[in-house]
Design an enzyme around this catalytic site. Structure first.
Site, mmCIF file in Angstrom:
data_model
loop_
_atom_site.group_PDB
_atom_site.id
_atom_site.type_symbol
_atom_site.label_atom_id
_atom_site.label_comp_id
_atom_site.label_asym_id
_atom_site.label_seq_id
_atom_site.Cartn_x
_atom_site.Cartn_y
_atom_site.Cartn_z
ATOM 1 C CB CYS A 67 -95.146 49.804 -64.940
ATOM 2 S SG CYS A 67 -96.399 48.533 -65.115
ATOM 3 C CD GLU A 82 -95.639 43.814 -57.916
ATOM 4 O OE1 GLU A 82 -94.880 43.633 -58.885
ATOM 5 O OE2 GLU A 82 -95.863 42.944 -57.059
HETATM 6 P P1 NAD Z 1 -95.052 57.082 -56.839
HETATM 7 O O1 NAD Z 1 -93.933 56.214 -56.426
HETATM 8 O O2 NAD Z 1 -94.825 58.532 -56.940
HETATM 9 O O3 NAD Z 1 -96.304 56.922 -55.827
HETATM 10 C C1 NAD Z 1 -96.924 55.680 -55.590
HETATM 11 C C2 NAD Z 1 -97.593 55.724 -54.225
HETATM 12 O O4 NAD Z 1 -96.616 55.798 -53.189
HETATM 13 C C3 NAD Z 1 -98.509 56.938 -54.024
HETATM 14 O O5 NAD Z 1 -99.643 56.507 -53.310
HETATM 15 C C4 NAD Z 1 -97.648 57.874 -53.197
HETATM 16 O O6 NAD Z 1 -98.377 58.774 -52.404
HETATM 17 C C5 NAD Z 1 -96.884 56.907 -52.327
HETATM 18 N N1 NAD Z 1 -95.605 57.410 -51.844
HETATM 19 C C6 NAD Z 1 -94.805 58.333 -52.428
HETATM 20 N N2 NAD Z 1 -93.673 58.484 -51.700
HETATM 21 C C7 NAD Z 1 -93.765 57.621 -50.660
HETATM 22 C C8 NAD Z 1 -92.888 57.274 -49.576
HETATM 23 N N3 NAD Z 1 -91.699 57.838 -49.449
HETATM 24 N N4 NAD Z 1 -93.286 56.302 -48.734
HETATM 25 C C9 NAD Z 1 -94.468 55.691 -48.872
HETATM 26 N N5 NAD Z 1 -95.343 55.986 -49.867
HETATM 27 C C10 NAD Z 1 -94.987 56.934 -50.752
HETATM 28 O O7 NAD Z 1 -95.594 56.491 -58.227
HETATM 29 P P2 NAD Z 1 -96.590 57.169 -59.272
HETATM 30 O O8 NAD Z 1 -95.912 58.330 -59.920
HETATM 31 O O9 NAD Z 1 -97.914 57.359 -58.652
HETATM 32 O O10 NAD Z 1 -96.755 55.997 -60.341
HETATM 33 C C11 NAD Z 1 -95.945 55.851 -61.470
HETATM 34 C C12 NAD Z 1 -94.861 54.832 -61.207
HETATM 35 O O11 NAD Z 1 -95.448 53.575 -60.877
HETATM 36 C C13 NAD Z 1 -94.001 54.565 -62.424
HETATM 37 O O12 NAD Z 1 -92.669 54.434 -62.020
HETATM 38 C C14 NAD Z 1 -94.523 53.242 -62.939
HETATM 39 O O13 NAD Z 1 -93.604 52.500 -63.711
HETATM 40 C C15 NAD Z 1 -94.867 52.543 -61.663
HETATM 41 N N6 NAD Z 1 -95.847 51.487 -61.878
HETATM 42 C C16 NAD Z 1 -95.470 50.187 -61.707
HETATM 43 C C17 NAD Z 1 -96.373 49.164 -61.979
HETATM 44 C C18 NAD Z 1 -96.022 47.700 -61.832
HETATM 45 O O14 NAD Z 1 -96.939 46.884 -61.764
HETATM 46 N N7 NAD Z 1 -94.758 47.318 -61.790
HETATM 47 C C19 NAD Z 1 -97.655 49.491 -62.406
HETATM 48 C C20 NAD Z 1 -97.995 50.837 -62.551
HETATM 49 C C21 NAD Z 1 -97.092 51.828 -62.271
#
Ligand code: NAD
Length: 489
Positions: free
Chosen positions: A284, A250
């Site tokens: 998001c 997501e």
């Molecule tokens: P992020 O991608 O930085 O981190 C999300 C999670 O992934 C964290 O727990 C992080 O530690 C982990 N992570 C980071 N790099 C990783 C890797 N290489 N491998 C595995 N895990 C890893 O996201 P964020 O900044 O915390 O959240 C904001 C983003 O989330 C925005 O892009 C937003 O649009 C998206 N988002 C999407 C939805 C949806 O339902 N589509 C909902 C909310 C937020």
């Protein structure tokens, strides 16, 4: 620094991560004050996965009704903890207290929705088959599922994977965002207090390194991810040769709102402001691009600006309550300021500047910029309170512009006729397509996911049950009964 650089940074090390994670510890900070909020050891990934594997079979063997009952107890634990939970979320991610309360409410409501959805989408079915036998369709859990949470809804969004995963009989390893471990810890404790063991539902704090190690671990059966497109793509790439693992992504969006003829100008402006600036634009589904019919521009844009001028930006517990708080940290505020400057210096005309009253804190004002004249608008998700406005002359151009993105999460048409909405709906490439509704605030009773870089066709929300269990088809008869009808000597 440019918007492009912001994108590149997202592709590499996540923003703020250096500050949040050292080799052994993670620390979260209150965005509104900069004060330290939570400090703890990063999890040992091998230990965590081994515990989950040991605990999973007994959990999967429990009757479904027991697991559902435990989810209801979890909802009661969250109710008991609601004030502290909301205050923790508000402090840790900076959102207004009223909004954090709404998030806690969503955590509670997820239980009944998920129970209904499991029953409707993955319940057992028996079908009549040839030779008077029976055909049964039943679902099995995958095993150990890793849930990776984002910072912006640190309780509700991981929970949207966790509850359906547990109901289906999976063990869960939950790694919260390194920017919101305190909120994640309360969520996990509510499960554990409800009687779901800390091995079946494990809290596994860590940063991207632990996320990567969990994704790559042989002992897991799948990854349920909510976060940025770049992280999602790297997870997808890591598991590209592992069709045996379920991967649900997501991700973000570059969501469009199309503004067409409407007599209700102030309502239309409120929908835009709500969509673009709620949660300081850190949703998001937030509207990033407003695509406006040329002839409406001079009426609607000043109305939107006037309303945005009135929004209170403040700390979570301020009185009167703010509309929006700060963004998550100074690195995010820096990146957004740099991106706004990029848009300005490449042909964008400011309608409302992005202001940062105190350079040591990540409070940003809502910003609006007309990017119609920009040649190459960067198709990136600017995860903050920046709205781009693009003028168009006809409806086909509006739809083409709205679809002019690699993402495909949410889109709304404001105004227009039913026929125009039909065209909009039929032609928009997005998982959420609304009419006279904000792009934000998806319904719990509907699937929630996107196409393009926004998701991998495994929507969460009401459809989460689909990816938490796999169907097994069984032809069944109580006694063997068979004859060879042709081809015998
Ligand atoms: P992020 O991608 O930085 O981190 C999300 C999670 O992934 C964290 O727990 C992080 O530690 C982990 N992570 C980071 N790099 C990783 C890797 N290489 N491998 C595995 N895990 C890893 O996201 P964020 O900044 O915390 O959240 C904001 C983003 O989330 C925005 O892009 C937003 O649009 C998206 N988002 C999407 C939805 C949806 O339902 N589509 C909902 C909310 C937020």
């Amino acid at each position: 620094m440019t918007a492009q650089t912001t994108l590149e940074r997202e592709a590499g090390i996540e923003r703020g991560t250096d500050r949040n994670v050292s080799k052994a510890e993670i620390i979260s900070f209150e965005p509104a004050t900069g004060a330290e909020m939570w400090r703890g050891k990063v999890c040992d990934v091998d230990d965590v996965v081994a515990r989950a594997r040991r605990a999973w079979p007994a959990w999967a063997a429990q009757p479904l009704t027991n697991r559902m009952e435990l989810m209801r107890r979890f909802a009661n634990e969250v109710r008991k903890e609601a004030d502290n939970f909301a205050a923790t979320i508000a402090r840790e991610v900076g959102k207004p207290l009223w909004e954090a309360h709404a998030e806690v409410e969503a955590v509670i409501n997820k239980v009944e929705v998920s129970i209904r959805s499991y029953a409707e989408r993955t319940s057992q079915r028996k079908l009549d088959s040839a030779l008077q036998g029976k055909m049964a369709v039943r679902h099995k859990p995958h095993g150990v599922l890793v849930v990776l949470g984002p910072f912006n809804y640190p309780a509700h969004l991981p929970n949207a994977h966790i509850i359906p995963a547990l109901i289906a009989g999976n063990a869960v390893v939950f790694k919260p965002s390194e920017k919101a471990p305190a909120s994640g810890e309360i969520l996990a404790k509510c499960f554990n207090r409800a009687g779901i063991s800390a091995a079946v539902m494990q809290f596994a704090p860590g940063g991207p390194a632990e996320g990567q190690a969990l994704v790559a671990h042989e002992g897991i059966d799948g990854v349920l991810f909510t976060g940025s497109a770049n992280t999602g793509i790297s997870i997808n790439r890591r598991l590209a040769t592992r069709p045996d693992k379920i991967v649900t992504l997501e991700m973000g969006g570059n969501n469009a709102m199309v503004m067409w003829d409407t007599p209700k100008v102030s309502d239309a402006a409120a929908l835009v402001v709500q969509s673009a600036f709620s949660t300081a634009g850190q949703r998001c589904t937030a509207a990033r691009r407003l695509i406006v019919k040329d002839s409406l521009y001079d009426t609607i844009v000043p109305e939107i600006k006037a309303l945005a001028d009135r929004l209170i930006v403040g700390a979570p517990f301020d009185e009167p309550a703010p509309f929006m708080g700060p963004v998550i940290d100074n690195a995010a505020a820096d990146g957004l300021s740099e991106s706004f400057l990029y848009l300005l210096s490449h042909g964008g005309k400011p309608i409302k500047h992005l202001l940062r009253p105190d350079g040591t804190l990540p409070f940003l004002s809502p910003a609006i910029i007309d990017t119609t004249a920009m040649k190459d608008r960067p198709d990136v998700e600017l995860f903050g309170p920046i709205l781009q406005v693009i003028r168009v002359s006809d409806f086909d151009e509006a739809i083409a512009e709205a679809n002019n993105t690699r993402f495909g999460l949410a889109a709304s048409l404001i105004g227009g006729t039913p026929q125009e909405y039909n065209r909009f709906w039929a032609n928009m490439r997005a998982g959420i397509v609304n009419w006279n509704r904000p792009t934000t605030g998806p319904s719990h009773a509907a699937p929630m996911g996107g196409v393009g870089l926004s998701g991998n066709h495994r929507p969460t929300g009401y459809y989460a049950a689909d990816y938490c269990a796999y169907p097994v088809a069984s032809g069944e008869m109580e006694q063997p009964r068979a004859v060879i009808g042709v081809g015998l000597k």
